[in-house]
Design a protein around this motif. Structure first.
Motif, mmCIF file in Angstrom:
data_model
loop_
_atom_site.group_PDB
_atom_site.id
_atom_site.type_symbol
_atom_site.label_atom_id
_atom_site.label_comp_id
_atom_site.label_asym_id
_atom_site.label_seq_id
_atom_site.Cartn_x
_atom_site.Cartn_y
_atom_site.Cartn_z
ATOM 1 N N VAL A 55 0.924 -1.260 -0.082
ATOM 2 C CA VAL A 55 -0.009 0.143 0.015
ATOM 3 C C VAL A 55 0.905 1.330 -0.003
ATOM 4 C CG1 VAL A 55 -1.778 1.242 1.428
ATOM 5 C CG2 VAL A 55 -2.171 -1.154 1.048
ATOM 6 N N VAL A 56 1.875 1.242 0.805
ATOM 7 C CA VAL A 56 2.932 2.328 0.901
ATOM 8 C C VAL A 56 3.629 2.590 -0.438
ATOM 9 C CG1 VAL A 56 5.119 3.346 2.114
ATOM 10 C CG2 VAL A 56 3.115 2.283 3.474
ATOM 11 N N GLU A 57 4.077 1.406 -0.843
ATOM 12 C CA GLU A 57 4.795 1.652 -2.390
ATOM 13 C C GLU A 57 3.678 2.137 -3.342
ATOM 14 O OE1 GLU A 57 6.248 -2.228 -3.174
ATOM 15 O OE2 GLU A 57 7.878 -2.099 -1.733
ATOM 16 N N LYS A 58 2.421 1.734 -3.451
ATOM 17 C CA LYS A 58 1.506 2.301 -4.389
ATOM 18 C C LYS A 58 1.237 3.589 -4.117
ATOM 19 C CE LYS A 58 0.243 -1.464 -6.785
ATOM 20 N NZ LYS A 58 0.418 -1.569 -8.450
ATOM 21 N N GLU A 59 0.938 4.021 -3.010
ATOM 22 C CA GLU A 59 0.807 5.405 -2.444
ATOM 23 C C GLU A 59 2.066 6.296 -3.161
ATOM 24 O OE1 GLU A 59 0.018 5.693 1.703
ATOM 25 O OE2 GLU A 59 -2.021 5.071 1.407
ATOM 26 N N ALA A 60 3.111 5.702 -2.725
ATOM 27 C CA ALA A 60 4.221 6.556 -3.313
ATOM 28 C C ALA A 60 4.548 6.716 -4.825
ATOM 29 C CB ALA A 60 5.717 5.921 -2.675
ATOM 30 N N GLU A 61 4.003 5.363 -5.232
ATOM 31 C CA GLU A 61 4.042 5.454 -6.919
ATOM 32 C C GLU A 61 3.155 6.497 -7.346
ATOM 33 O OE1 GLU A 61 3.036 1.995 -10.339
ATOM 34 O OE2 GLU A 61 4.140 1.258 -8.557
ATOM 35 N N THR A 62 1.810 6.585 -6.504
ATOM 36 C CA THR A 62 0.883 7.450 -7.195
ATOM 37 C C THR A 62 1.278 8.716 -6.857
ATOM 38 O OG1 THR A 62 -0.830 5.844 -6.496
ATOM 39 C CG2 THR A 62 -1.652 7.747 -6.729
ATOM 40 N N GLN A 63 1.937 9.118 -5.914
ATOM 41 C CA GLN A 63 2.374 10.500 -5.709
ATOM 42 C C GLN A 63 3.270 10.777 -6.654
ATOM 43 O OE1 GLN A 63 3.813 10.615 -1.696
ATOM 44 N NE2 GLN A 63 1.702 10.816 -0.695
ATOM 45 N N LYS A 65 3.560 9.606 -9.684
ATOM 46 C CA LYS A 65 2.947 9.828 -11.050
ATOM 47 C C LYS A 65 2.251 11.224 -10.859
ATOM 48 C CE LYS A 65 2.078 5.097 -12.370
ATOM 49 N NZ LYS A 65 1.175 3.641 -12.601
ATOM 50 N N VAL A 66 1.788 11.571 -9.689
ATOM 51 C CA VAL A 66 0.941 12.878 -9.644
ATOM 52 C C VAL A 66 2.022 14.225 -9.977
ATOM 53 C CG1 VAL A 66 -0.240 14.400 -8.224
ATOM 54 C CG2 VAL A 66 -1.053 12.099 -8.531
ATOM 55 N N ALA A 67 3.236 13.833 -9.419
ATOM 56 C CA ALA A 67 4.098 14.810 -9.433
ATOM 57 C C ALA A 67 4.735 15.061 -10.650
ATOM 58 C CB ALA A 67 5.368 14.283 -8.046
ATOM 59 N N SER A 69 3.097 14.154 -13.454
ATOM 60 C CA SER A 69 2.210 14.661 -14.275
ATOM 61 C C SER A 69 2.166 16.101 -14.008
ATOM 62 C CB SER A 69 0.737 13.737 -14.099
ATOM 63 O OG SER A 69 -0.049 14.741 -13.387
ATOM 64 N N GLU A 70 2.073 16.664 -12.805
ATOM 65 C CA GLU A 70 2.029 17.974 -12.479
ATOM 66 C C GLU A 70 3.367 18.655 -12.987
ATOM 67 O OE1 GLU A 70 0.455 21.433 -10.682
ATOM 68 O OE2 GLU A 70 -0.510 19.326 -10.797
ATOM 69 N N ALA A 71 4.464 18.200 -13.002
ATOM 70 C CA ALA A 71 5.556 18.690 -13.618
ATOM 71 C C ALA A 71 5.333 18.771 -15.068
ATOM 72 C CB ALA A 71 6.744 18.018 -13.337
ATOM 73 N N GLU A 72 4.929 17.929 -15.804
ATOM 74 C CA GLU A 72 4.795 18.030 -17.284
ATOM 75 C C GLU A 72 3.663 18.973 -17.647
ATOM 76 O OE1 GLU A 72 3.487 13.858 -18.310
ATOM 77 O OE2 GLU A 72 5.532 13.176 -18.428
ATOM 78 N N LYS A 73 2.711 18.979 -16.850
ATOM 79 C CA LYS A 73 1.502 20.222 -17.010
ATOM 80 C C LYS A 73 2.413 21.541 -16.945
ATOM 81 C CE LYS A 73 -1.494 21.614 -13.956
ATOM 82 N NZ LYS A 73 -2.369 21.942 -13.028
ATOM 83 N N ASN A 74 3.020 21.624 -15.850
ATOM 84 C CA ASN A 74 3.666 22.914 -15.638
ATOM 85 C C ASN A 74 4.555 23.384 -16.961
ATOM 86 O OD1 ASN A 74 2.543 23.355 -13.294
ATOM 87 N ND2 ASN A 74 4.105 22.699 -11.883
ATOM 88 N N ALA A 75 5.432 22.278 -17.429
ATOM 89 C CA ALA A 75 6.247 22.378 -18.364
ATOM 90 C C ALA A 75 5.595 22.975 -19.676
ATOM 91 C CB ALA A 75 6.999 21.053 -18.813
ATOM 92 N N GLN A 76 4.499 21.965 -19.792
ATOM 93 C CA GLN A 76 3.590 22.566 -21.202
ATOM 94 C C GLN A 76 3.161 23.920 -20.966
ATOM 95 O OE1 GLN A 76 0.649 19.230 -21.409
ATOM 96 N NE2 GLN A 76 2.124 17.979 -22.412
ATOM 97 N N VAL A 77 2.773 24.288 -19.744
ATOM 98 C CA VAL A 77 2.027 25.685 -19.692
ATOM 99 C C VAL A 77 3.221 26.713 -20.085
ATOM 100 C CG1 VAL A 77 1.264 27.225 -17.911
ATOM 101 C CG2 VAL A 77 0.127 24.939 -18.206
ATOM 102 N N SER A 78 4.303 26.260 -19.549
ATOM 103 C CA SER A 78 5.607 27.250 -19.541
ATOM 104 C C SER A 78 5.622 27.382 -21.029
ATOM 105 C CB SER A 78 6.651 26.639 -18.824
ATOM 106 O OG SER A 78 7.665 27.391 -19.014
ATOM 107 N N MET A 79 5.722 26.203 -21.825
ATOM 108 C CA MET A 79 6.143 26.139 -23.065
ATOM 109 C C MET A 79 5.064 27.069 -23.799
ATOM 110 S SD MET A 79 7.196 23.146 -25.939
ATOM 111 C CE MET A 79 6.626 21.908 -24.643
ATOM 112 N N ILE A 80 3.911 26.994 -23.596
ATOM 113 C CA ILE A 80 2.757 27.717 -24.216
ATOM 114 C C ILE A 80 2.955 28.987 -23.904
ATOM 115 C CG2 ILE A 80 0.339 27.933 -24.267
ATOM 116 C CD1 ILE A 80 -0.035 25.081 -23.951
ATOM 117 N N GLN A 81 3.212 29.411 -22.766
ATOM 118 C CA GLN A 81 3.385 30.874 -22.339
ATOM 119 C C GLN A 81 4.808 31.491 -23.049
ATOM 120 O OE1 GLN A 81 3.667 30.658 -17.933
ATOM 121 N NE2 GLN A 81 1.565 31.107 -17.788
#
Length: 188
Positions: A55-63, A65-67, A69-81
């Motif tokens: 469960v802890v490993e899954k939570e860490a993996e989920t976190q 993946k979320v991080a 995806s957040e970094a990719e989203k920020n990079a895409q927003v930065s590139m668009i800007q």
């Protein structure tokens, strides 16, 4: 259980038939039973710990993946800007180029107009500023002068200007004679 025993007997010892199976509850000594229960408790604890770790490993993996995806989203927003800023700069540069071209064309047009005006004015002055006209303007300027000087130099000044007028007349005659001679040579 009967079916499983019969299948084995049929395969390994043909001719044996299992009629019935009786299972009795064995009597287990207390110490063995306690050891078995403790081992089952420990195994359960291990299984719980393993599940908790998963469960802890899954939570860490989920976190993670979320991080990501957040970094990719920020990079895409930065590139668009960044692309938007580049497009704005490019648009401003194009507008500046267009304004410069318009200014250059306007200045060239004004310079051409000034040149044309100066050429026409020069032509008009050439036609207008004849020796007779200049002499007339000279006489008008002298007569408009409210100061009159008396002395030996005044007649010389008027005389000098009349000589200047005669010089212009001579120039004009020479120009006319040259033009006439060129017309004669062209006609031949």
């Amino acid at each position: 259980m009967k079916d499983a025993l019969q299948a084995d007997c049929t395969r390994y010892a043909p001719g044996i038939e299992v009629i019935s199976v009786r299972v009795t509850k064995p009597s287990i000594p207390e110490s063995i039973r306690r050891n078995f229960e403790e081992m089952e408790g420990e195994r359960t604890k291990v299984l719980i710990a393993i599940e908790r770790q998963r469960v802890v490993e899954k939570e860490a993996e989920t976190q993670k993946k979320v991080a990501i995806s957040e970094a990719e989203k920020n990079a895409q927003v930065s590139m668009i800007q960044m692309e938007q800023k580049l497009m704005e700069k490019d648009s401003a540069r194009r507008q500046e180029e267009i304004a410069n071209e318009m200014y250059k064309a306007r200045e060239k047009s004004l310079a051409d107009a000034e040149y044309y005006r100066a050429m026409k004015e020069a032509e008009a002055n050439k036609l207008r500023l004849t020796p007779q006209y200049l002499e007339l303007k000279f006489i008008e300027a002298i007569t408009n002068n409210s100061k009159i000087f008396f002395g030996n130099k005044v007649p010389n000044m008027v005389f000098d200007q009349r000589l200047l007028g005669n010089f212009f007349q001579d120039l004009n005659r020479n120009d006319n004679s040259k033009a006439a001679s060129s017309k004669i040579t062209d006609a031949m």
